[in-house]
Structures are given as C-alpha cells and as structure tokens.
Design a protein around this motif. Structure first.
Motif, mmCIF file in Angstrom:
data_model
loop_
_atom_site.group_PDB
_atom_site.id
_atom_site.type_symbol
_atom_site.label_atom_id
_atom_site.label_comp_id
_atom_site.label_asym_id
_atom_site.label_seq_id
_atom_site.Cartn_x
_atom_site.Cartn_y
_atom_site.Cartn_z
ATOM 1 N N ASP A 1 14.708 -5.496 0.532
ATOM 2 C CA ASP A 1 14.755 -4.395 1.488
ATOM 3 C C ASP A 1 13.719 -3.334 1.142
ATOM 4 N N PRO A 2 12.438 -3.597 1.420
ATOM 5 C CA PRO A 2 11.420 -2.581 1.117
ATOM 6 C C PRO A 2 11.573 -1.387 2.047
ATOM 7 N N LYS A 3 11.312 -0.193 1.523
ATOM 8 C CA LYS A 3 11.388 1.029 2.335
ATOM 9 C C LYS A 3 9.995 1.300 2.888
ATOM 10 N N LEU B 1 0.823 -1.187 0.000
ATOM 11 C CA LEU B 1 0.000 0.000 0.000
ATOM 12 C C LEU B 1 0.869 1.253 0.000
ATOM 13 N N ARG B 2 0.477 2.250 -0.767
ATOM 14 C CA ARG B 2 1.297 3.452 -0.917
ATOM 15 C C ARG B 2 1.469 4.214 0.385
ATOM 16 N N THR B 3 0.494 4.160 1.259
ATOM 17 C CA THR B 3 0.616 4.886 2.514
ATOM 18 C C THR B 3 1.529 4.180 3.511
ATOM 19 N N VAL C 1 5.348 -7.625 -5.238
ATOM 20 C CA VAL C 1 4.503 -6.947 -6.212
ATOM 21 C C VAL C 1 4.025 -7.955 -7.254
ATOM 22 N N ARG C 2 2.745 -7.899 -7.592
ATOM 23 C CA ARG C 2 2.096 -8.765 -8.585
ATOM 24 C C ARG C 2 2.231 -10.262 -8.263
ATOM 25 N N LYS C 3 2.221 -10.598 -6.979
ATOM 26 C CA LYS C 3 2.256 -11.998 -6.546
ATOM 27 C C LYS C 3 1.096 -12.233 -5.588
#
Length: 181
Positions: free
Chosen positions: A31-33, A20-22, A54-56
């Motif tokens: 390593d997601p930010k 989610l963008r928020t 993403v897309r999974k």
C-alpha cells in the motif's frame, strides 16, 4: 471547449514508475502512499499508479535508458521550421524507423508489432475534460480565523481555530477540509 488534438490518444491502465519523492510519499510493497496531486492525476485518467519496489531494478521498465536515443536520432542535426514540424518528423521517425527495427529484448520482434499485438488492447481512451492540477497544503488556522494558502490569506469558520486544514488550490478555486486530529 477543450478538445483532444488526436482522436487516437490513449492512456495506459497501469503505470509502474520509480519511487520518486515528488510522486510517492511513502513507498510500501502492498500500500504505497501516493502524493495527492499524483493520485488525482491517476484518478482523472482512470489509471493505476503502482510504484516499483525499492531497490528492485528488474521491476522498472527496460526502455528508461533508451529515451535519449529518440531525441538524438530522430532530430539530431536537423533544423525544423516549427514545433509542429519537429513533432511530425519525430512521430514519423518513431513509426517508420525505430518502431520497425528488430529489438533484442523483444526476442527480435519490432516494437510496433509488439505494441499492436499485445499492448494496444491494454490502453484506455483519454477523458473528455482536461486535468486540472491542484496544489495541496496544510495550513494551521490562526486565532484571527485566517489560514494562509499559497500567498493568499483566507477566512475560515471560527470552530477551526488552532487546527490544521487540508487546502486544495487550483487556478480557479480554493477548497479545504479539516484534518483528523
């Protein structure tokens, strides 16, 4: 003093949300930010936020499509005298009806039996103190040695003129640190 309403309240050790963008500033496999406020929340509750790839769609929980069922079946068509009455009826319905049904994705086992046998051990206790939500911003210090955080203007050290600072704002305090230029 703040107290927990239920002594049995627990926290999952790992969360696997959507990207989610928020909550996720930059999705990455290794390593997601994570958004600063979201990361502070996870740190407060001592839980890991591990966004799905993403897309999974198989990485996501299968229960996300079933959430409307609880709201419509536990209280649909009923009238409640108070919020506490509604919550107690919803908890009772979840434990006595929905939690005892055989579930196809769980190979015929009931959700409550799977929870008590497998998932309950993976939960941690709630922290004693409540989480304080902070808003982060990056104002630039003007030539008049002031920076605007939210709707308020604050004085800062003159050495920071022209720099951007990280400002953390809560209901009771505002703190800042300099950004690496």
């Amino acid at each position: 003093m703040w107290r927990r309403s239920r002594s049995s309240a627990v926290v999952p050790r790992r969360l696997v949300p959507d990207n989610l963008r928020t909550g996720v500033d930059k999705p990455d496999l290794y390593d997601p930010k994570i958004n600063r406020s979201y990361a502070e929340l996870a740190e407060h509750y001592e839980t890991l936020v591990d966004p799905a790839r993403v897309r999974k769609p198989r990485d996501k929980a299968q229960v996300s499509g079933r959430c409307p069922t609880c709201g419509t079946r536990s209280g649909g068509g009923r009238q409640f005298t108070s919020e506490q009455h509604m919550q107690s009826a919803a908890r009772a319905w979840c434990a006595e009806v929905a939690g005892q049904r055989p579930c196809r994705p769980l190979e015929g086992a009931s959700p409550m039996s799977v929870f008590t046998a497998v998932e309950a051990a993976a939960l941690g206790a709630l922290p004693v103190r409540p989480f304080v939500l902070a808003t982060w911003s990056t104002p630039r210090v003007g030539p008049d040695i002031h920076a605007k955080v939210g709707k308020t203007i604050y004085s800062v050290p003159w050495r920071l003129i022209g720099q951007q600072v990280d400002a953390r704002e809560t209901w009771t305090a505002v703190s800042s640190s300099t950004k690496d230029s």
